[in-house]
Design a protein around this motif. Structure first.
Motif, mmCIF file in Angstrom:
data_model
loop_
_atom_site.group_PDB
_atom_site.id
_atom_site.type_symbol
_atom_site.label_atom_id
_atom_site.label_comp_id
_atom_site.label_asym_id
_atom_site.label_seq_id
_atom_site.Cartn_x
_atom_site.Cartn_y
_atom_site.Cartn_z
ATOM 1 N N ARG A 8 0.750 -1.208 -0.087
ATOM 2 C CA ARG A 8 -0.124 0.120 -0.057
ATOM 3 C C ARG A 8 0.755 1.189 0.071
ATOM 4 N NH1 ARG A 8 -4.817 -0.654 4.415
ATOM 5 N NH2 ARG A 8 -6.168 -1.833 3.201
ATOM 6 N N THR A 9 0.278 2.307 -0.642
ATOM 7 C CA THR A 9 1.283 3.720 -0.351
ATOM 8 C C THR A 9 1.444 4.060 0.796
ATOM 9 O OG1 THR A 9 -0.216 4.142 -2.482
ATOM 10 C CG2 THR A 9 1.015 6.153 -1.264
ATOM 11 N N GLU A 30 9.993 6.936 5.216
ATOM 12 C CA GLU A 30 10.066 7.880 6.060
ATOM 13 C C GLU A 30 11.233 7.218 7.399
ATOM 14 O OE1 GLU A 30 6.438 8.871 8.047
ATOM 15 O OE2 GLU A 30 5.893 9.953 6.243
ATOM 16 N N GLU A 31 11.161 6.089 7.554
ATOM 17 C CA GLU A 31 11.879 5.343 8.485
ATOM 18 C C GLU A 31 13.251 5.191 8.041
ATOM 19 O OE1 GLU A 31 13.139 2.944 11.651
ATOM 20 O OE2 GLU A 31 11.513 4.222 11.417
ATOM 21 N N GLU A 32 13.306 5.233 6.616
ATOM 22 C CA GLU A 32 15.025 5.028 5.967
ATOM 23 C C GLU A 32 15.450 6.625 6.098
ATOM 24 O OE1 GLU A 32 16.873 4.473 1.688
ATOM 25 O OE2 GLU A 32 14.779 3.753 1.812
ATOM 26 N N GLU A 33 14.596 7.303 5.851
ATOM 27 C CA GLU A 33 15.268 8.815 6.128
ATOM 28 C C GLU A 33 15.680 9.114 7.684
ATOM 29 O OE1 GLU A 33 12.066 11.317 4.689
ATOM 30 O OE2 GLU A 33 12.488 10.694 2.337
ATOM 31 N N ARG A 34 14.645 8.564 8.559
ATOM 32 C CA ARG A 34 15.013 8.742 9.961
ATOM 33 C C ARG A 34 16.212 8.219 10.177
ATOM 34 N NH1 ARG A 34 14.694 6.055 15.136
ATOM 35 N NH2 ARG A 34 14.008 4.213 13.789
ATOM 36 N N ARG A 35 16.416 6.985 9.748
ATOM 37 C CA ARG A 35 17.809 6.003 10.098
ATOM 38 C C ARG A 35 18.936 6.882 9.629
ATOM 39 N NH1 ARG A 35 16.670 -0.227 10.342
ATOM 40 N NH2 ARG A 35 14.714 -0.122 11.265
ATOM 41 N N ALA A 73 5.620 4.964 4.909
ATOM 42 C CA ALA A 73 6.216 4.510 5.898
ATOM 43 C C ALA A 73 7.718 4.167 6.176
ATOM 44 C CB ALA A 73 5.403 3.763 6.914
ATOM 45 N N LEU A 74 7.822 3.327 5.177
ATOM 46 C CA LEU A 74 9.137 2.690 4.858
ATOM 47 C C LEU A 74 10.168 3.902 4.462
ATOM 48 C CD1 LEU A 74 8.330 -0.691 2.991
ATOM 49 C CD2 LEU A 74 9.345 -0.403 5.191
#
Length: 65
Positions: free
Chosen positions: A25-26, A34-39, A31-32
């Protein structure tokens, strides 16, 4: 007789196939990302802290000599 009947209550649950990224899903894809950017931000902050520690240690060493 299959193995599932030998251990009651421990049979296979709803096992679903793993979806490919393009089928997610979009919201999940966002969310994936955003999580990668956060890391990445966390890793960059950690690199900056390490640089600061090195500089601090260098000046501390100079001060002590």
């Amino acid at each position: 007789e299959n193995d599932d009947s030998k251990s009651p209550g421990k049979g296979r649950k709803k096992i679903r196939k793993i979806l490919k990224d393009d089928k997610l899903r979009t919201e999940t894809q966002n969310a994936l990302k955003e999580e990668e950017e956060r890391r990445k931000r966390i890793a960059e902050r950690e690199r900056e802290r390490e640089k600061l520690r090195e500089v601090t240690n260098f000046f501390l060493l100079l001060f002590l000599l």
